[in-house]
Enzyme design. Sequence first.
Site, short mmCIF file in Angstrom:
data_model
loop_
_atom_site.label_atom_id
_atom_site.label_comp_id
_atom_site.label_asym_id
_atom_site.label_seq_id
_atom_site.Cartn_x
_atom_site.Cartn_y
_atom_site.Cartn_z
N GLU A 196 0.84 -1.21 0.00
CA GLU A 196 0.00 0.00 0.00
C GLU A 196 0.87 1.26 0.00
O GLU A 196 2.05 1.20 0.34
CB GLU A 196 -0.92 0.01 1.22
CG GLU A 196 -0.17 -0.01 2.55
CD GLU A 196 -1.00 0.49 3.73
OE1 GLU A 196 -1.58 1.59 3.63
OE2 GLU A 196 -1.03 -0.20 4.76
N LYS B 288 -3.16 -2.44 15.04
CA LYS B 288 -2.76 -1.67 16.23
C LYS B 288 -3.79 -1.77 17.34
O LYS B 288 -4.99 -1.89 17.08
CB LYS B 288 -2.56 -0.21 15.85
CG LYS B 288 -1.21 0.02 15.20
CD LYS B 288 -0.92 1.48 15.06
CE LYS B 288 0.45 1.65 14.41
NZ LYS B 288 0.62 2.96 13.81
#
Length: 318
Positions: free
Chosen positions: A34, A168
């Site tokens: 990405e 995360k």
Amino acid sequence: MTTHVPGARRPVPLVYTDEVATALAAGDPVVALESNVITHGLPYPDNAATARKVEQAVRAGGAVPATFGVDGGRILVGMADTDIERFAATAGIPKVSSRDLPVVLAAGTPGATTVASSLVAAELAGIPFFASAGIGGVHRGAETSMDISSDLIQFTRSKVAVVCAGAKKILDLGLTLEFLETHCVPVISYGFDDFPAFYCRSSGLRAPHRLDDETLIARAVETHWALGNGGAVLVTSPTTEEDAIDGDEIEAAIAQALRSAARGGVRGGAVTKDVMRAVDRATEGRSAAANAAVLVHTAEVGGRLAAAHSEYRRQENR
Ligand code: PSU
Ligand code: MN
């Protein structure tokens, strides 16, 4: 090299670098990457340096990197070094998720791909492996905000293996795993018992499956698709012990960042970046270094797994 997606009524032009086109034509391993992490992850010039290290890590793993971007109404399948530099140095290149892709392509303006839009591009480009350190997920408080990353929805639609270090801890990782379970997305932890949490080795949650062998992972990925599923397979690998941050250490910083984002009225696509940046500030240099390390780690593992997968396909097709 420019190619139009076959069968598309209104063709989407894909611009391949020569290296990526050659590798794909030969069935050699390629790892899609990405670019949102370049434009929105780190400040310049650290972002450019990290993007280059990530590409080197894919090569060290035995595959060719293909960093995606959107520009001039076309999808870049692999970025030249000048493209990486331009994306890293230009302020204001927007984050483009799958829902934004048609608009940005039509307008012909530049955009950085998230995990979700990278999966759209990877499938169009014929790249079965994608690596990203952290995927989006179900946000804390999603039961009222309904903030669930499109990355998870895209996993149910794109036939691509996704290598990552989980997500995360700013997210609700328990709910993220529940979502993946409900939507029939296989989650395989490579060589580790738990679902990792980006620069924290463990989320404290057991992974649904564990496999320790790269060829077996390749077989599981191919078998998922042979069973008629059109979606992604998630393969997780935790960051190394030396590079990891202790989860409890950052919990206070996360809670604080989430509170101030809510007070500041931060919403939608801006939440992920805002909270990540606040946690980075609160933990000073520590999380920035751990951040770069996990990006490099997942890219290297992605390279190895893509290489094993390409070899597996070769053996099967003999
Ligand atoms: N999670 C991370 N690091 C990231 C992102 C998510 O730990 O860099 C980025 C990725 O580009 C991911 C996107 O695809 O944020 C998800 O954003 P949202 O939650 O708005 O869908
Ligand atoms: Mn969101």
